[in-house]
Scaffold this motif. Structure first.
Motif, PDB file in Angstrom:
ATOM      1  N   ILE A 226      -3.414   2.136  -9.073  1.00 24.88           N
ATOM      2  CA  ILE A 226      -2.950   2.018  -7.685  1.00 24.88           C
ATOM      3  C   ILE A 226      -1.535   1.441  -7.635  1.00 24.88           C
ATOM      4  N   ARG A 227      -1.208   0.578  -8.594  1.00 20.85           N
ATOM      5  CA  ARG A 227       0.073  -0.137  -8.556  1.00 20.85           C
ATOM      6  C   ARG A 227       1.288   0.797  -8.641  1.00 20.85           C
ATOM      7  N   PRO A 228       1.308   1.749  -9.611  1.00 21.09           N
ATOM      8  CA  PRO A 228       2.464   2.662  -9.645  1.00 21.09           C
ATOM      9  C   PRO A 228       2.630   3.438  -8.338  1.00 21.09           C
TER      10      PRO A 228
ATOM     11  N   ALA B 182       1.877   2.346  -5.361  1.00 23.03           N
ATOM     12  CA  ALA B 182       2.433   1.423  -4.371  1.00 23.03           C
ATOM     13  C   ALA B 182       3.939   1.278  -4.551  1.00 23.03           C
ATOM     14  N   VAL B 183       4.381   1.218  -5.834  1.00 25.64           N
ATOM     15  CA  VAL B 183       5.817   1.131  -6.100  1.00 25.64           C
ATOM     16  C   VAL B 183       6.526   2.390  -5.584  1.00 25.64           C
ATOM     17  N   LYS B 184       5.936   3.551  -5.870  1.00 28.22           N
ATOM     18  CA  LYS B 184       6.516   4.811  -5.389  1.00 28.22           C
ATOM     19  C   LYS B 184       6.569   4.829  -3.857  1.00 28.22           C
ATOM     20  N   TYR B 185       5.502   4.319  -3.225  1.00 28.77           N
ATOM     21  CA  TYR B 185       5.434   4.308  -1.755  1.00 28.77           C
ATOM     22  C   TYR B 185       6.559   3.465  -1.167  1.00 28.77           C
ATOM     23  N   ILE B 186       6.851   2.327  -1.796  1.00 26.78           N
ATOM     24  CA  ILE B 186       7.927   1.461  -1.301  1.00 26.78           C
ATOM     25  C   ILE B 186       9.281   2.143  -1.473  1.00 26.78           C
ATOM     26  N   LEU B 187       9.516   2.726  -2.671  1.00 30.18           N
ATOM     27  CA  LEU B 187      10.832   3.316  -2.955  1.00 30.18           C
ATOM     28  C   LEU B 187      11.089   4.575  -2.131  1.00 30.18           C
ATOM     29  N   ASP B 188      10.084   5.396  -1.915  1.00 31.31           N
ATOM     30  CA  ASP B 188      10.295   6.666  -1.219  1.00 31.31           C
ATOM     31  C   ASP B 188      10.142   6.555   0.293  1.00 31.31           C
ATOM     32  N   SER B 189       9.294   5.597   0.760  1.00 26.35           N
ATOM     33  CA  SER B 189       9.017   5.518   2.205  1.00 26.35           C
ATOM     34  C   SER B 189       9.396   4.176   2.813  1.00 26.35           C
ATOM     35  N   GLY B 190       9.790   3.229   2.003  1.00 29.79           N
ATOM     36  CA  GLY B 190      10.056   1.889   2.541  1.00 29.79           C
ATOM     37  C   GLY B 190      11.469   1.689   3.034  1.00 29.79           C
ATOM     38  N   PHE B 191      12.306   2.664   2.835  1.00 29.61           N
ATOM     39  CA  PHE B 191      13.690   2.537   3.275  1.00 29.61           C
ATOM     40  C   PHE B 191      14.064   3.753   4.137  1.00 29.61           C
ATOM     41  N   GLN B 192      14.756   3.467   5.205  1.00 25.04           N
ATOM     42  CA  GLN B 192      15.201   4.531   6.107  1.00 25.04           C
ATOM     43  C   GLN B 192      16.722   4.417   6.299  1.00 25.04           C
ATOM     44  N   GLN B 193      17.378   5.558   6.161  1.00 22.74           N
ATOM     45  CA  GLN B 193      18.839   5.552   6.269  1.00 22.74           C
ATOM     46  C   GLN B 193      19.226   5.669   7.740  1.00 22.74           C
ATOM     47  N   VAL B 194      19.906   4.663   8.253  1.00 20.90           N
ATOM     48  CA  VAL B 194      20.350   4.630   9.648  1.00 20.90           C
ATOM     49  C   VAL B 194      21.843   4.293   9.650  1.00 20.90           C
TER      50      VAL B 194
ATOM     51  N   PRO C  40       6.667  -2.528   7.880  1.00 22.95           N
ATOM     52  CA  PRO C  40       5.244  -2.124   7.806  1.00 22.95           C
ATOM     53  C   PRO C  40       4.892  -1.464   6.472  1.00 22.95           C
ATOM     54  N   VAL C  41       5.836  -0.651   5.966  1.00 21.01           N
ATOM     55  CA  VAL C  41       5.593  -0.002   4.661  1.00 21.01           C
ATOM     56  C   VAL C  41       5.497  -1.051   3.564  1.00 21.01           C
ATOM     57  N   LEU C  42       6.437  -2.012   3.594  1.00 18.29           N
ATOM     58  CA  LEU C  42       6.441  -3.055   2.565  1.00 18.29           C
ATOM     59  C   LEU C  42       5.177  -3.889   2.626  1.00 18.29           C
ATOM     60  N   LEU C  43       4.787  -4.285   3.842  1.00 16.90           N
ATOM     61  CA  LEU C  43       3.588  -5.112   3.983  1.00 16.90           C
ATOM     62  C   LEU C  43       2.329  -4.355   3.539  1.00 16.90           C
ATOM     63  N   THR C  44       2.281  -3.080   3.890  1.00 23.18           N
ATOM     64  CA  THR C  44       1.133  -2.265   3.471  1.00 23.18           C
ATOM     65  C   THR C  44       1.061  -2.166   1.943  1.00 23.18           C
ATOM     66  N   ALA C  45       2.219  -1.903   1.317  1.00 26.01           N
ATOM     67  CA  ALA C  45       2.263  -1.779  -0.139  1.00 26.01           C
ATOM     68  C   ALA C  45       1.899  -3.100  -0.813  1.00 26.01           C
ATOM     69  N   LEU C  46       2.433  -4.213  -0.251  1.00 19.84           N
ATOM     70  CA  LEU C  46       2.101  -5.521  -0.838  1.00 19.84           C
ATOM     71  C   LEU C  46       0.617  -5.838  -0.695  1.00 19.84           C
ATOM     72  N   ALA C  47       0.038  -5.452   0.445  1.00 20.35           N
ATOM     73  CA  ALA C  47      -1.401  -5.682   0.633  1.00 20.35           C
ATOM     74  C   ALA C  47      -2.212  -4.869  -0.372  1.00 20.35           C
ATOM     75  N   ILE C  48      -1.764  -3.631  -0.600  1.00 20.96           N
ATOM     76  CA  ILE C  48      -2.460  -2.788  -1.583  1.00 20.96           C
ATOM     77  C   ILE C  48      -2.348  -3.386  -2.979  1.00 20.96           C
ATOM     78  N   LEU C  49      -1.139  -3.872  -3.341  1.00 21.07           N
ATOM     79  CA  LEU C  49      -0.947  -4.489  -4.658  1.00 21.07           C
ATOM     80  C   LEU C  49      -1.806  -5.741  -4.816  1.00 21.07           C
TER      81      LEU C  49
END
Length: 610
Positions: free
Chosen positions: A63-65, A67-79, A88-97
Motif C-alpha cells: 500500500i505504501r508505494p 500512497a507515495v504515487k498518489y501524493i506525487l501525481d495527485s497531491g499537487f495542482q499547478q495554479v 486533502p490528498v496529503l492527509l488521505t495518503a498519510l492516513a493510509i500510510l
C-alpha cells in the motif's frame, strides 16, 4: 628374538556416523521433504492462518508505494505556474500510510504468536516421539552408539529444526509474494522494468542451487562435529571419577579442545565455501537497480511514465530485490535444519531388533520353568555361547559359576530378550521366548545386577517405579520384610533421602538393598541376581544375604554366584566355560568329581580365606 604375527590384517575404523547408518540400515543423505511433512500436518490450520497473516502483511507493505504515487501525481495542482499542495490528498495518503504501519505491526505480532504456538506443538511432539522411540530401542543400539550423540539428536538438532519447519515456510512465502507481486505491478506500470529484473533470475537460480548443495554439505559436517564433542562431554561427566583418579584430566582436556577445534574449523571452512553468496546477490541487485534507473529515466524523459509511477516503481524494485538478499539467511537455515533433520530421522528410522510378534502371548500365570536349547550367540563375530543347553526347574535356585567372560551375563541378556540368539531356542514353561509379549515377559522376570541403577528422587520414589499406586506405608513394609530398614533408616532423611543421579548419594550396599526391595515389590516369578558385593562391610552383606534368601523363596532364581554361601546353598550349580555347560549338579556332587567346579571352588575358598 624376532617374532612374526601371522594373518594380521589391520582393521579399518568405522566412524560413529557409519555405525548409526548400519544400525538404521539406510543412508543419512536423503531428501527430507517427505519426512518433514507429517510433522507439519497436525498444525496445518495454524500454518494456514500463518500464511494468511503473511499475505495480509505483504498487502500492507504494497500500500505504501501506492500512497507515495498518489501524493506525487495527485497531491499537487499547478495554479498560475505554481504547484499548490492539495491538503486533502496529503492527509488521505498519510492516513493510509499510518493505517498500513499499524496493520504491519499488528500482523507481525500475530505472526510471531502463531509461529510460536506452531513451533511449540511441532517441537514438543517431535521430542516426545524421539523420547518414546529411544526408549523402545533394543539394548544393542545403546551398546554401539554414544550417549552424547543420542542427546545431541534429541536436543540441539531438534532446536535447529524449528526455524526450518515453522519460520522458514512463512518467510519463504512472504519473499515469493513480494517478488511476484512486485513483478506484476512493475509489468503493469512499464514492461521493460519487469524484463530488467527478470534477466537476473536465471543466474540467481543457478547460483542458488550450487549454494544450497554446498551449504547443506557444510552444515552436515558441522552437525557431525557438534555430535562428537557433545558425546565426549557426556562421557566425561559420566566418567569424572575415573578421569580424576587416573590423572587423565589434562589429556582429556586436550582431546576436548581438539574436538572443539575440529568443530570450529568446520564452521570456518563452510563459511569460506558459502560466504560468496551474499555479496553475489548484492552484486546482482546493484546491476538490476542500475539498469532500472537507466530505463526509468529514459521512460520518464519520454513521458511514458509519470514521476509518481517512477517513485512507485523504485519501491517495487526494492520490494523485489530485498527477498533476494534474504535468500542467504533462508538457505543457510534450511541447509542447517535439513542436515539436523537427516540425523534425527536416521535415529527414528532405526528399528529395534527386538519386536513383539503380532500374536505374542500375554502371560497371566507362569510356573517359572526355563529351558535353553542348543543356543548359539555372538555379540560380534566371536561366539559367546555355543550349543548351550540348560534346564532350570520351576522354583529352584540355580547358581551359575565360571571364569569371567565365558557367557554367564549373556544368559541374563538373552533370558530378558535384551538380545536374541542367532540359533537355538529359549523357553519359559512351554512358550518360546519370542512368542511372549515383551511387557509380559519383563513383568515376570526381574533383574538385580551388580551395577545397581537408581533414578533421581527419594528411596520411596525409586520403589514406586514398580508399584506406582503404593502408599508410603506399603513401601516401608516391603523394606522391613527384607530386613533393609535398619540400614536405610540411618540415612540423613531416612526413606525420603534423595539418592542422586544413578544413586550416587548412596553406598554400593545401600543401592543394592534398594534394588532388592524394588525386585521384591515387583513380585516376579523369575529372579536373576548378580550378587557381587565388593567393597561392602560385613553387616551390610549379612543384610543383603538375608534379603536374597527372602527374595528367592517360591520363585525360580538364577544367581551369578560370587559368595561361597550362595554357591553351597543353591539347588543346582552350573559351570560354564567358553559358552558351554561343562558341569552341573549339587555342591557335594560336583566336589566329588574334582574337575572344573572343584578347581573354581578351591579358588573361591582361597580368595575368601585371604
Amino acid at each position: 628374538m624376532n617374532t612374526t604375527v601371522k594373518n594380521f590384517r589391520p582393521l579399518t575404523k568405522i566412524s560413529d556416523l557409519q555405525i548409526e547408518e548400519n544400525l538404521a540400515k539406510t543412508s543419512i543423505h536423503r531428501g527430507m521433504f517427505k519426512k518433514l511433512m507429517p510433522l507439519i500436518y497436525p498444525i496445518r490450520y495454524l500454518i494456514l492462518a500463518l500464511i494468511i497473516v503473511e499475505i495480509l502483511q505483504v498487502m500492507s507493505i504494497f500500500i505504501r508505494p501506492w500512497a507515495v504515487k498518489y501524493i506525487l501525481d495527485s497531491g499537487f495542482q499547478q495554479v498560475a505556474g505554481k504547484l499548490i499542495l492539495q491538503q486533502p490528498v496529503l492527509l488521505t495518503a498519510l492516513a493510509i500510510l499510518a493505517l498500513s504501519w499499524i496493520c504491519r505491526f499488528s500482523l507481525a505480532g500475530l505472526s510471531k504468536y502463531l509461529s510460536g504456538r506452531a513451533a511449540l506443538r511441532v517441537i514438543n511432539d517431535l521430542r516426545r516421539t524421539l523420547f518414546q522411540h529411544i526408549q523402545s530401542l533394543n539394548i544393542g543400539y545403546f551398546d554401539r552408539t554414544k550417549a552424547g550423540r543420542i542427546i545431541s539428536r534429541a536436543d540441539r538438532d531438534v532446536d535447529t529444526l524449528e526455524p526450518v519447519l515453522i519460520q522458514g515456510p512463512p518467510e519463504l512465502l512472504s519473499a515469493m509474494l513480494r517478488c511476484g507481486l512486485a513483478s506484476i505491478l512493475l509489468w503493469h506500470i512499464y514492461p521493460p522494468f519487469f524484463w530488467c529484473l527478470f534477466a537476473i533470475l536465471p543466474i540467481l537460480f543457478g547460483m542458488t542451487a550450487i549454494f544450497k548443495k554446498s551449504s547443506q554439505k557444510h552444515w552436515g559436517r558441522v552437525a557431525e562435529e557438534r555430535s562428537r564433542f557433545t558425546a565426549h562431554l557426556v562421557e566425561t561427566v559420566n566418567g569424572a571419577k575415573i578421569i580424576q583418579q587416573l590423572n587423565y584430566t589434562e589429556t582429556n582436556q586436550r582431546r576436548y579442545r581438539d574436538l572443539l577445534k575440529d568443530f570450529n574449523n568446520s564452521i570456518i571452512y563452510g563459511s569460506k565455501r558459502t560466504s560468496w553468496f551474499a555479496p553475489f546477490t548484492g552484486l546482482l541487485s546493484t546491476i538490476a537497480t542500475a539498469g532500472f534507473i537507466v530505463i526509468g529515466s529514459y521512460a520518464y524523459s519520454k513521458g511514458v511514465i509519470s514521476i509518481g509511477q517512477f517513485a512507485e516503481s523504485i519501491f517495487y524494485v526494492f520490494l523485489f530485490l530485498a527477498p533476494l538478499q534474504e535468500l542467504t539467511d533462508l538457505f543457510e537455515r534450511y541447509a542447517n535444519g535439513a542436515a539436523c533433520a537427516q540425523r534425527i530421522f536416521l535415529l527414528l528410522d532405526t528399528q529395534s531388533t527386538i519386536q513383539d510378534q503380532t500374536n505374542a502371548v500375554k502371560l497371566d500365570q507362569l510356573n517359572g520353568h526355563i529351558r535353553f536349547q542348543a543356543v548359539n550367540f555372538a555379540y560380534t563375530s566371536k561366539p559367546v555361547l555355543q550349543n548351550f543347553n540348560l534346564d532350570i526347574e520351576a522354583g529352584k535356585v540355580v547358581a551359575i559359576v565360571g571364569p569371567t567372560g565365558h557367557g554367564k551375563s549373556t544368559i541374563v541378556q538373552l533370558l530378558t530378550r535384551f538380545y536374541e540368539p542367532q540359533q537355538g531356542g529359549i523357553f519359559l514353561d512351554r512358550y518360546p521366548l519370542q512368542d511372549i509379549h515383551l511387557a509380559s515377559l519383563r513383568q515376570h522376570v526381574s533383574i538385580v545386577l551388580q551395577d545397581n541403577v537408581l533414578f533421581s528422587g527419594s528411596i520411596l520414589d525409586n520403589l514406586r517405579l514398580v508399584q506406582s499406586k503404593a502408599s508410603d506405608q506399603q513401601l516401608i513394609q516391603a523394606i522391613e520384610d527384607l530386613g533393609a530398614d535398619e540400614i536405610l533408616q540411618q540415612l540423613p532423611q531416612g526413606y525420603f533421602t534423595e539418592v542422586g543421579t544413578l544413586g550416587k548419594n548412596l553406598s554400593h550396599g545401600q543401592r543394592q538393598l534398594v534394588c532388592l526391595v524394588r525386585a521384591y515389590l515387583a513380585n516376579p516369578k523369575i529372579l536373576i541376581l548378580d550378587e557381587a558385593t565388593s567393597a561392602i562391610d560385613i553387616y551390610t552383606e549379612q543384610k543383603i544375604q538375608y534379603a536374597l534368601r527372602r527374595l528367592c523363596q517360591n520363585r525360580t532364581c538364577i544367581v551369578i554366584a560370587h559368595r561361597l554361601s550362595t554357591i553351597r546353598e543353591a539347588d543346582k550349580i552350573v559351570v560354564i566355560e567358553n559358552g558351554t555347560v561343562v558341569e552341573q549338579g549339587s555342591h557335594e556332587q560336583l566336589l566329588q568329581q574334582q574337575t572344573a567346579y572343584y578347581q573354581l571352588y578351591q579358588s573361591y575358598l582361597h580368595n575368601w580365606l585371604q
